[in-house]
Design an enzyme around this catalytic site. Structure first.
Site, PDB file in Angstrom:
ATOM      1  N   HIS A  48      -6.523   7.502 -27.161  1.00  0.00           N
ATOM      2  CA  HIS A  48      -5.746   7.892 -28.339  1.00  0.00           C
ATOM      3  C   HIS A  48      -4.332   7.343 -28.272  1.00  0.00           C
ATOM      4  CE1 HIS A  48      -8.963  10.511 -29.766  1.00  0.00           C
ATOM      5  NE2 HIS A  48      -9.215  10.667 -28.474  1.00  0.00           N
ATOM      6  N   GLY A  84       4.067   1.262   4.726  1.00  0.00           N
ATOM      7  CA  GLY A  84       4.384   2.441   3.913  1.00  0.00           C
ATOM      8  C   GLY A  84       3.300   2.761   2.897  1.00  0.00           C
ATOM      9  N   ARG A  85       2.828   1.747   2.168  1.00  0.00           N
ATOM     10  CA  ARG A  85       1.860   2.016   1.089  1.00  0.00           C
ATOM     11  C   ARG A  85       0.433   2.207   1.612  1.00  0.00           C
ATOM     12  NH1 ARG A  85       4.369  -2.757   0.953  1.00  0.00           N
ATOM     13  NH2 ARG A  85       3.202  -4.701   1.209  1.00  0.00           N
ATOM     14  N   LYS A 115       9.250   6.357   6.545  1.00  0.00           N
ATOM     15  CA  LYS A 115       8.894   5.510   7.692  1.00  0.00           C
ATOM     16  C   LYS A 115      10.160   5.070   8.426  1.00  0.00           C
ATOM     17  CE  LYS A 115       6.734   1.096   8.726  1.00  0.00           C
ATOM     18  NZ  LYS A 115       5.892  -0.012   8.297  1.00  0.00           N
ATOM     19  N   GLU A 172      17.354   7.021  -1.245  1.00  0.00           N
ATOM     20  CA  GLU A 172      16.900   8.087  -2.146  1.00  0.00           C
ATOM     21  C   GLU A 172      16.425   9.292  -1.332  1.00  0.00           C
ATOM     22  OE1 GLU A 172      15.993   4.917  -2.300  1.00  0.00           O
ATOM     23  OE2 GLU A 172      15.708   4.222  -4.364  1.00  0.00           O
ATOM     24  N   GLU A 218       3.031  -4.244  -4.851  1.00  0.00           N
ATOM     25  CA  GLU A 218       3.957  -4.488  -3.741  1.00  0.00           C
ATOM     26  C   GLU A 218       3.266  -5.357  -2.684  1.00  0.00           C
ATOM     27  OE1 GLU A 218       5.736  -1.344  -0.954  1.00  0.00           O
ATOM     28  OE2 GLU A 218       7.369  -1.564  -2.377  1.00  0.00           O
ATOM     29  N   LYS A 256      18.215  -3.242  -3.576  1.00  0.00           N
ATOM     30  CA  LYS A 256      18.800  -2.230  -2.693  1.00  0.00           C
ATOM     31  C   LYS A 256      20.213  -2.652  -2.276  1.00  0.00           C
ATOM     32  CE  LYS A 256      14.572  -0.714  -0.309  1.00  0.00           C
ATOM     33  NZ  LYS A 256      13.872  -0.699   0.963  1.00  0.00           N
TER      34      LYS A 256
HETATM   35  O1  F6P Z   1      11.568  -0.215  -0.781  1.00  0.00           O
HETATM   36  C1  F6P Z   1      10.194  -0.286  -0.673  1.00  0.00           C
HETATM   37  C2  F6P Z   1       9.706   0.581   0.434  1.00  0.00           C
HETATM   38  O2  F6P Z   1      10.080   0.048   1.654  1.00  0.00           O
HETATM   39  C3  F6P Z   1       8.214   0.799   0.364  1.00  0.00           C
HETATM   40  O3  F6P Z   1       7.495  -0.245   0.891  1.00  0.00           O
HETATM   41  C4  F6P Z   1       8.071   2.086   1.082  1.00  0.00           C
HETATM   42  O4  F6P Z   1       6.834   2.675   0.855  1.00  0.00           O
HETATM   43  C5  F6P Z   1       9.232   2.858   0.504  1.00  0.00           C
HETATM   44  O5  F6P Z   1      10.254   1.891   0.351  1.00  0.00           O
HETATM   45  C6  F6P Z   1       9.736   4.003   1.312  1.00  0.00           C
HETATM   46  O6  F6P Z   1      10.142   3.617   2.589  1.00  0.00           O
HETATM   47  P1  F6P Z   1      10.377   4.683   3.728  1.00  0.00           P
HETATM   48  O7  F6P Z   1       9.090   5.358   3.994  1.00  0.00           O
HETATM   49  O8  F6P Z   1      10.858   3.898   4.902  1.00  0.00           O
HETATM   50  O9  F6P Z   1      11.410   5.653   3.245  1.00  0.00           O
END
Ligand code: F6P
Length: 534
Positions: free
Chosen positions: A371, A254-255, A196, A202, A340, A499
């Site tokens: 199990h 995002g979620r 987003k 990452e 979240e 972060k």
């Molecule tokens: O760090 C949390 C977060 O902002 C989430 O809410 C989001 O889904 C994820 O990181 C990834 O964010 P992006 O889509 O901006 O890379």
């Protein structure tokens, strides 16, 4: 007395009552509700009609209906970020306009969906190719909401996948991307960078690694990249041509984003028609949520059961237990969606939350969990409310007998949790084997206290439409719980500190800066790792 106090007093008076003593067929009808072909049964909980009335009173007291209507009509209910919350607009295939700041957002949503469908069709038909021909593999690089939704749904809808293979890379741990790259041929792979913000460290690190990998074999690597983002300037700076950038607006969290461009990998895998069926399932749940009265409203009831167990009864966790192996990633997906969203310690007005925030959500598919950790669910000292999901039919008609065994296990677990096994029953079972003190000792180990609550979500078959209904059900459950608790479910400030500290620690772990200013533990850990190859 607040309605919460009333509920707690009521719980104190009824908590030792046995659920099974209340449970006849009438209660099963009364304490269940249906949205289309999706059944929600909460009769195996200790909620009675008084408790239900009081819980519904919470919805009225916290003005859930007004907040719901405000969300659907584009008001900026994400108050800490000044944003509307309109993931519902992404699946609004048949509804009317939705305005944000005076502009109808629906035409652009539809246009983007059509562009996604054209691109997905071109890949699936072989019209869009990589350097080496038809695309065989798609790698979605994203994390959190830019990964969990499509990854969960790709697995959930595996029987409907008839396009290229999809892989999902999220972790910055090189082990994640390297094992995916090993399986793919760069000449026939499409890389989708899903972020987003297009800043998440990452994702951007993995995207650069994938670009370098592709550059070694492909003359124009950018030609095999696509981007899903709200940040067009950043996707351009990364070198992805606008024709393969699928944008969305900041009113999609995002979620909550798998319904739009973030769902592109899923759409490529199952095809635009099946993807639209998934959207229609979500849309059907939206219509139900907006129109059904509270007593029959699945998201509201699921939320109220959650509030009853977590804030009223004090059960800190809930287990999500799909008896549907294709939903193996649902618990992980729900961990982000629920934790979240509602893992917040302050109310919307900035004051401390007067009760516990949302629960810890966890789980694994049945029967595997049986199990592993069910021992604790049945006999541990903590009560863990369970949420079972089960389909009438699987996807392998020739193995229906195996599916029937799966369903028997699901139903047996909720029955066992409720009924338990008394000391007398335990004694009777082993009476021939032991006697005297040894009989007492052995019997004690075989007692199940029972009276442990569970709910069951049942449906005919996990197809794209049903998955859409289920995901939207959980989204709206989170919304209702958030409103009742007075939380903003749509920000996530709690992820920021880690972060910032990771960025500050990078030069230290790289060795260009010393760890002297860090706390003793961190400094010691850095030293340990540095002297062993870091
Ligand atoms: O760090 C949390 C977060 O902002 C989430 O809410 C989001 O889904 C994820 O990181 C990834 O964010 P992006 O889509 O901006 O890379």
């Amino acid at each position: 007395m607040t309605k919460f106090d009333d509920l707690k007093s009521h719980y104190d008076t009824i908590k030792s009552r046995r659920i099974e003593d209340m449970l006849d067929l009438r209660r099963a009808d009364d304490f269940s509700a249906q949205a289309g072909e999706l059944l929600f049964d909460y009769s195996k909980t200790n909620i009675d009609s008084d408790a239900r009335d009081m819980l519904i009173g919470l919805l009225d007291q916290s003005k859930v209906a007004e907040r719901r209507d405000a969300m659907f009509s584009g008001d900026k209910i994400n108050e800490t970020e000044g944003r509307a919350v309109l993931h519902t607009a992404l699946r609004n295939l048949d509804g009317g306009s939705v305005d944000v700041d005076g502009t109808d957002v629906i035409p652009e949503v539809r246009q983007t969906l059509d562009r996604m469908a054209d691109f997905a069709n071109a890949i699936r038909s072989g019209e869009f190719t990589g350097q080496g021909g038809k695309i065989t593999d798609v790698i979605n690089i994203g994390i959190g909401g830019s990964d969990l939704g499509p990854a969960m749904a790709y697995l959930a809808l595996a029987p409907y996948v008839d396009g290229p293979r999809c892989h999902f890379v999220s972790n910055v741990d090189p082990a994640d991307i390297s094992q995916v790259l090993r399986q793919c041929d760069p000449e026939t792979t499409l890389v989708i960078v899903a972020s987003k913000t297009f800043t998440t460290i990452e994702t951007m690190t993995n995207a650069r690694t994938a670009k370098a990998w592709m550059s070694e074999a492909v003359t124009e690597p950018a030609g095999q990249f696509a981007a899903l983002s709200t940040a067009m300037d950043k996707t351009a700076a990364f070198g992805i041509p606008a024709a393969r950038v699928f944008g969305f607006e900041d009113w999609v969290g995002g979620r909550y984003s798998m319904w739009g461009p973030i769902g592109l990998s899923l759409m490529i895998a199952i095809g635009p028609d099946a993807f639209r069926a998934f959207l229609r399932g979500g849309q059907a749940m939206d219509t139900h949520f907006r129109s059904a009265k509270w007593e029959e409203n699945l998201p509201a009831l699921l939320a109220l059961v959650g509030i009853w167990h977590n804030q009223v009864c004090g059960h800190a966790t809930r287990a999500v237990l799909p008896y549907d192996n294709n939903l193996a990633r649902l618990p992980a997906y729900l961990q982000q969606l629920e934790m979240e969203s509602n893992g917040k310690g302050v109310s919307m007005d900035g004051t401390d939350l007067p009760f516990d925030s949302g629960p810890v959500v966890w789980g694994e598919p049945g029967t595997n969990g049986q199990h592993a950790f069910y021992q604790l669910i049945h006999q541990g000292t903590r009560v863990i409310p369970c949420e079972f999901l089960v389909a009438a039919e699987g996807h392998d008609p020739e193995l229906h007998h195996q599916h029937q065994l799966l369903v028997a296990n699901c139903l047996a677990q909720s029955e066992a949790l409720m009924k338990g096994r008394s000391l007398d029953e335990a004694r009777a079972i082993i009476a021939g084997k032991f006697e005297g003190d040894e009989l007492e000792r052995q019997a004690a180990h075989r007692v199940f206290k029972g009276n442990r609550p569970s709910v069951t979500i049942a449906y005919p078959k996990l197809d794209p439409f049903m998955l859409g209904q289920i995901v939207a059900l959980y989204e709206h459950r989170v919304f209702v719980e958030g409103v009742v608790l007075g939380i903003n479910s749509y920000d996530q400030w709690g992820v920021e500190l880690g972060k910032e500290l990771a960025t500050a620690l990078q030069p230290i772990v790289e060795g260009s800066q010393g760890a002297e200013d860090k706390d003793g533990s961190t400094a010691k850990l850095v030293k340990f790792l540095k002297t062993r190859g870091l």
